[in-house]
Design an enzyme around this catalytic site. Structure first.
Site, PDB file in Angstrom:
ATOM      1  N   HIS A 155      -8.393   3.236   3.515  1.00  0.00           N
ATOM      2  CA  HIS A 155      -8.111   2.934   2.117  1.00  0.00           C
ATOM      3  C   HIS A 155      -8.084   1.424   1.875  1.00  0.00           C
ATOM      4  O   HIS A 155      -8.544   0.933   0.852  1.00  0.00           O
ATOM      5  CB  HIS A 155      -6.749   3.548   1.751  1.00  0.00           C
ATOM      6  CG  HIS A 155      -6.397   3.446   0.308  1.00  0.00           C
ATOM      7  ND1 HIS A 155      -6.670   4.455  -0.581  1.00  0.00           N
ATOM      8  CD2 HIS A 155      -5.798   2.472  -0.398  1.00  0.00           C
ATOM      9  CE1 HIS A 155      -6.252   4.100  -1.775  1.00  0.00           C
ATOM     10  NE2 HIS A 155      -5.710   2.904  -1.702  1.00  0.00           N
ATOM     11  N   HIS A 179      -7.744   8.323  -7.704  1.00  0.00           N
ATOM     12  CA  HIS A 179      -6.438   8.808  -7.258  1.00  0.00           C
ATOM     13  C   HIS A 179      -6.569  10.302  -6.966  1.00  0.00           C
ATOM     14  O   HIS A 179      -5.910  11.139  -7.583  1.00  0.00           O
ATOM     15  CB  HIS A 179      -5.366   8.538  -8.322  1.00  0.00           C
ATOM     16  CG  HIS A 179      -4.093   8.022  -7.731  1.00  0.00           C
ATOM     17  ND1 HIS A 179      -2.863   8.321  -8.210  1.00  0.00           N
ATOM     18  CD2 HIS A 179      -3.869   7.219  -6.677  1.00  0.00           C
ATOM     19  CE1 HIS A 179      -1.932   7.723  -7.493  1.00  0.00           C
ATOM     20  NE2 HIS A 179      -2.528   7.052  -6.542  1.00  0.00           N
ATOM     21  N   ARG A 237      -2.442  -1.879 -13.358  1.00  0.00           N
ATOM     22  CA  ARG A 237      -1.862  -3.028 -12.649  1.00  0.00           C
ATOM     23  C   ARG A 237      -2.920  -3.866 -11.920  1.00  0.00           C
ATOM     24  O   ARG A 237      -2.632  -4.982 -11.513  1.00  0.00           O
ATOM     25  CB  ARG A 237      -0.798  -2.558 -11.652  1.00  0.00           C
ATOM     26  CG  ARG A 237       0.465  -2.044 -12.307  1.00  0.00           C
ATOM     27  CD  ARG A 237       1.617  -1.916 -11.313  1.00  0.00           C
ATOM     28  NE  ARG A 237       1.322  -1.029 -10.208  1.00  0.00           N
ATOM     29  CZ  ARG A 237       1.417   0.304 -10.249  1.00  0.00           C
ATOM     30  NH1 ARG A 237       1.808   0.900 -11.353  1.00  0.00           N
ATOM     31  NH2 ARG A 237       1.129   1.027  -9.203  1.00  0.00           N
ATOM     32  N   ASP A 253      -0.463  -6.622  -7.456  1.00  0.00           N
ATOM     33  CA  ASP A 253       0.311  -5.417  -7.710  1.00  0.00           C
ATOM     34  C   ASP A 253       0.705  -4.772  -6.397  1.00  0.00           C
ATOM     35  O   ASP A 253       0.071  -4.973  -5.367  1.00  0.00           O
ATOM     36  CB  ASP A 253      -0.490  -4.428  -8.560  1.00  0.00           C
ATOM     37  CG  ASP A 253      -1.660  -3.849  -7.792  1.00  0.00           C
ATOM     38  OD1 ASP A 253      -2.460  -4.641  -7.258  1.00  0.00           O
ATOM     39  OD2 ASP A 253      -1.771  -2.620  -7.709  1.00  0.00           O
TER      40      ASP A 253
END
Lengths: 809, 162
Positions: free
Chosen positions: A67, A139, A160, A322
């Site tokens: 990721h 997501h 963000r 963020d």
């Protein structure tokens, strides 16, 4: 209210561990580190002569996760195709990034990129005062487990990103693209541990709606695709664009600056989110992954946004990012990469007691931002935050020693307990590169027999009411696409505001007529034949939509978002290589740079017996600056007597089309892209629109000419008469259904005002076009076939009802 | 005399003459599940207020914050649960411990802004009153498929008149 943490810090017995034990440690701890990575970590700590703490192991695991590090795209791939093997050293650098580098070099003075690939989002030029920021994220895994919370925090997280780009952009719109299994999937066939697609669909839409609307950001654009292979792995793409003052794009952290967390408090939310997304889902994921689920609070994020815009303009901080995947560890680890940082965990405000130090450091609680604040500004920042009811806490400082040091509360003697002390170099560069094999075996799907196909009119009605083509009004109406007051061209258009627009246009600075166009291209079905042409078609589709509303491709930039199955499997990886190669070829040919992107792998679901992988799915998002939004064109026909033109060549390219899908086939002839011809067509069409020669324009995509023309007619409320003999086409596109439903790229249906036909035709010289029909006052859709027979004569209301009914929930 | 700290559970429902869109939507979804016996669904917003609240303070929170007096009404529910008539089923869905409850946090802040100092925390949940000849296994299916997500929520269901 303050809560006390649990002080427990454990060490991982790594130095003496066998390979089997290390594999076990990684699995039991949900670290998602492979054996080679575990060995690298052991080597590093052997040299230090100590075992790593849990804080260190967790930090390494998340920083080294797919990721965060994109190990597949940055690794070494041996790509085998037939008898050839090509070694690709860093696929990303050789395709996506190289495309941008080559385009920027070629454009020279006209390069409109400001910041690409380095920050949380890409930045391009907008006007003298502002630049434009754009990012799209996925997501997927959280949304599979909790559709509402997953989508909610998906949009919250991507908002963000622009906010954490440069010194902070102000969000101007959201875009959302979803992929689900069909909502009528039989309940009886649902595997254990999988939520029904209709429930996922409703939950995801509600999650996006509640976050976007409450933040006061319009959701202006999107798409929804349906395929049974998304059953265990729905895809949720969320994007946000922002504007940022041109002098607020640079950031840095200086030694001595304070590490400040502002916004939400830290809880156990989303623990292991980064490593979790690097693991295949199984039917046990539903309960083991409870901690990976995050819950959003848009009101908190709105307050943070309002504080940050003021603090940015007053120069109260020097750097911002963020807290996304990996939480503090990732945000502070990346911000302090070039300096070093020391973090005091006991100073982080907690939602509740009992968190262990590693949980505080790794938590993915939402609505948190990290700032680098010069010590002489901290009082002013605190005062500002207090005035807006936002919590701000100093939790450490940036150092100059290039180490990431984490301490917990002082012990009885008053000395701080170090719970992690990592070399930044090892943390960020120490991950071993992966070497993988990709193997491309072209599939061979039979063509459907020509005998026994339904008639043109019946096929058109069935296509209009298929899940992928049908109206998405039920979804769009739940989103606020008006807030902020800058929406020019909205998702639904036409006489009754219910026709499907191509791209949306937003005017972010209300005193100016300059606008931003946003569009997307996605069609996973083509990937069943060749992911190369799937990717090429996605770029072409996004650029067609930009062109339709009045945009120009030389002011357009792209984002790439790859959602794939398990890249450790050679066939999946080969599909990725082919798609990435197409991204290079087609983006360079169109001159449209990539400015940011993201990948999500391991979208496979295993119920113990079978593994279902999603179809390789590439979303291309396009963003374009439009000088004068008053020139915008919508897709609905405007007046009887106007002429209908077909622009661009129709080929026998029904492979992967909705028409073949309806017949139960995939086929062979996937739509290809001739970017040289396509860019010529798009540039000319842009000029024609700028000169006011176009009343309406719609791109041909799913369902081909037939669906595009029908949508224009019923959106405008006027009939249309088309003659297929006038459609520019290849000689072998010699069947009515081929001409009507082929999904060849770079094609447009264009309405030209009566009396301007000669001017339009003059402007199109050298481009394939044909005057193929007229807008009529009668509310019927008529098509004359290649032999001259009338093959469609259907009431507009029948077509529109077929298109609106499926998702009228 | 200071009020004693305890938990008060409040249910907020639409007034009878106001369309219950959530309930209607769920009825359609339940029919999609193949459970033809469902006749009606009413959606209830649930709040558990923890703290020492006087009767006046409780009323200030429920009427001033939790209820829209134009479209909604509220009632305090006892430990026995939702007011469920014979032939109906009650379902309550609450977050599992540790799951962030953003609405609860906002309700807590709102209560304090109204000057209620004795409030300690607020939990939120959802309730459903299902009408029709249903058996427990059907209600369980409805809960698992539609109403509660086991990953973050727990649920309880009970039959009226029992």
């Amino acid at each position: 209210m303050t809560f006390e943490a649990d002080d427990t810090v454990e060490t991982f017995a790594l130095l003496k561990a066998t390979d089997d034990e290390m594999t076990q440690l990684s699995r039991d701890g949900m670290l998602a580190l492979n054996l080679e990575e575990m060995r690298s970590i052991r080597r590093h700590f052997s040299a230090l002569g100590r075992d790593p703490t849990d804080v260190e192991m967790e930090t390494l695991a998340q920083t080294w996760s797919e990721h965060c590090k994109h190990k597949v795209f940055n690794g070494v791939i041996d790509y085998v195709s037939g008898r050839n093997t090509e070694r690709i050293d860093n696929l990303f650098a050789r395709t996506i990034r190289k495309a941008t580098e080559d385009i920027r070099r070629a454009k020279g003075q006209n390069d409109h990129c400001v910041s690409v690939f380095v920050d949380n989002a890409g930045i391009i030029e907008f006007d003298d005062d502002y630049h434009l920021v754009f990012k799209v994220e996925t997501h997927n895994h959280p949304s599979a487990l909790d559709p509402y919370g997953g989508a909610n925090t998906g949009i919250g997280g991507v908002i963000r990103d622009p906010l954490g780009t440069g010194l902070g952009g102000k969000p101007i719109f959201n875009t959302d693209v979803f992929c689900f299994a069909p909502p009528d999937f039989p309940y009886g066939k649902l595997p254990e541990g999988v939520l029904h697609p209709k429930r996922v669909f409703k939950g995801v839409v509600a999650g996006v709606r509640d976050y976007g609307n409450r933040m006061g950001i319009p959701t202006v654009n999107g798409a929804i695709m349906f395929d049974e292979r998304y059953l265990g792995n729905p895809l949720v793409y969320c994007g946000t664009a922002a504007i940022i003052p041109v002098d607020r794009c640079e950031k840095s952290a200086e030694p001595g600056d304070l590490v400040v967390t502002i916004g939400g408090r830290t809880g156990r939310d989303g623990i292991h989110g980064a490593t979790f997304s690097s693991i295949e889902l199984t039917d046990a994921s539903e309960s083991t992954a409870t901690q990976a689920v995050q819950i959003g609070n848009p009101i908190e994020e709105k307050k943070v946004l309002d504080v940050l815009m003021q603090a940015r303009d007053r120069g109260l901080y020097r750097n911002i990012t963020d807290c996304g995947a990996g939480g503090f560890s990732s945000a502070i680890g990346e911000m302090g990469q070039d300096t070093g940082a020391e973090v005091h965990l006991e100073k982080a405000p907690l939602k509740y007691g009992g968190l262990k130090p590693w949980e505080i450091f790794l938590s993915e609680s939402q609505e948190r931002m990290i700032l680098a604040v010069p010590p002489d500004q901290i009082d002013a920042l605190r005062e500002l935050c207090a005035s807006e009811d936002v919590e701000a806490s100093v939790i450490g400082e940036f150092t100059g020693d290039r180490r990431l040091r984490v301490t917990h509360r002082p012990d009885a003697a008053g000395s701080r307990i170090t719970v992690a002390d990592l070399d930044m170099e090892f943390l960020h560069q120490g991950v071993p590169r992966i070497v993988r094999t990709a193997r491309w075996d072209p599939p061979d799907h039979p063509e459907p027999p020509t005998a026994g196909r339904p008639g043109a009119a019946q096929s058109l009605v069935r296509l209009l009411s298929s899940w992928n083509v049908a109206s998405k009004e039920w979804v769009v109406r739940q989103y606020d696409h008006e807030v902020q007051g800058g929406s020019v061209l909205k998702p639904l258009q036409g006489a009754r505001n219910d026709g499907p627009g191509d791209a949306a246009i937003v005017r972010p600075v209300l005193s100016s007529d300059r606008g931003v166009i946003v569009a997307n291209g996605i069609n996973p079905s083509y990937g069943d034949i060749d992911p190369y042409w799937m990717a090429a078609s996605a770029i072409d589709e996004a650029l067609r939509q930009v062109t339709c509303v009045g945009g120009r491709i030389d002011r357009t930039a792209l984002l790439d978002n790859f959602c794939w199955g398990n890249p450790d499997k050679p066939d999946r990886l080969a599909a990725l290589v082919r798609a990435a190669k197409a991204c290079y070829d087609v983006a360079v040919a169109y001159g449209t740079p990539f400015i940011s992107g993201k990948d999500s792998f391991y979208n496979e679901f295993s119920d113990g017996e079978r593994t279902i992988a999603i179809p390789p799915t590439l979303l291309i998002s396009a963003i374009c600056v439009m000088d004068d939004v008053r020139k915008a064109v919508s897709m609905d026909v405007k007046a009887p007597g106007n002429s209908i033109y077909l622009v661009g060549r129709t080929r026998d390219e029904l492979g992967g089309s909705r028409y073949y899908g309806m017949l139960g086939f995939v086929g062979r002839n996937v739509p290809t892209v001739d970017a040289a011809a396509g860019s010529g067509t798009m540039n000319r069409l842009h000029e024609a629109i700028a000169q006011g020669l176009v009343a309406a324009c719609h791109d041909c995509s799913e369902g081909g000419i037939a669906v595009a023309a029908a949508e224009m007619a019923f959106a405008g409320g006027f009939g249309m008469a088309l003659d297929l003999d006038a459609v520019p086409r290849d000689p072998d596109a010699d069947r009515d259904d081929t001409v009507l439903f082929s999904e060849s790229n770079s094609r447009f249906v264009v309405e030209v005002p009566r009396g301007r036909e000669d001017d339009f035709e003059a402007s199109m010289q050298g481009i394939p076009f044909g005057r193929a029909g007229t807008v009529t006052g009668e509310e019927r859709f008529l098509v004359r076939g290649l032999g001259g027979d009338e093959i469609v004569s259907t009431e507009l209301s029948t077509l529109k009802e077929a298109w609106q009914r499926p998702l009228r929930w | 005399m200071a009020a004693e700290s305890k938990t008060r559970r409040i249910a907020v429902v639409n007034r009878k003459d106001v369309v219950d869109a959530v309930g209607e939507g769920l009825r359609g979804d339940i029919l999609d599940l193949g459970i033809a016996g469902i006749e009606g669904v009413r959606h209830v917003r649930l709040y558990a207020l923890h703290g020492a609240l006087s009767a006046t303070e409780l009323d200030r929170i429920t009427t001033g914050l939790l209820t829209d007096p134009v479209t909604q009404e509220h009632l305090e529910i006892a430990d026995g649960g939702l007011p469920v008539a014979p032939g109906e089923w009650g379902v309550e869905v609450w977050f599992r411990p540790g799951v962030t409850d953003a609405v609860g946090e906002t309700a807590l802040k709102g209560s304090r802004d109204l000057g209620v100092a004795g409030i300690e925390s607020v939990d939120t949940g959802r309730g459903y009153i299902l009408a029709g000849p249903l058996i427990r296994s059907q209600v369980d299916t409805i809960c698992r498929r539609l109403l509660a997500n086991d990953v973050i929520e727990r649920y309880a269901c009970y039959e009226g008149g029992q």
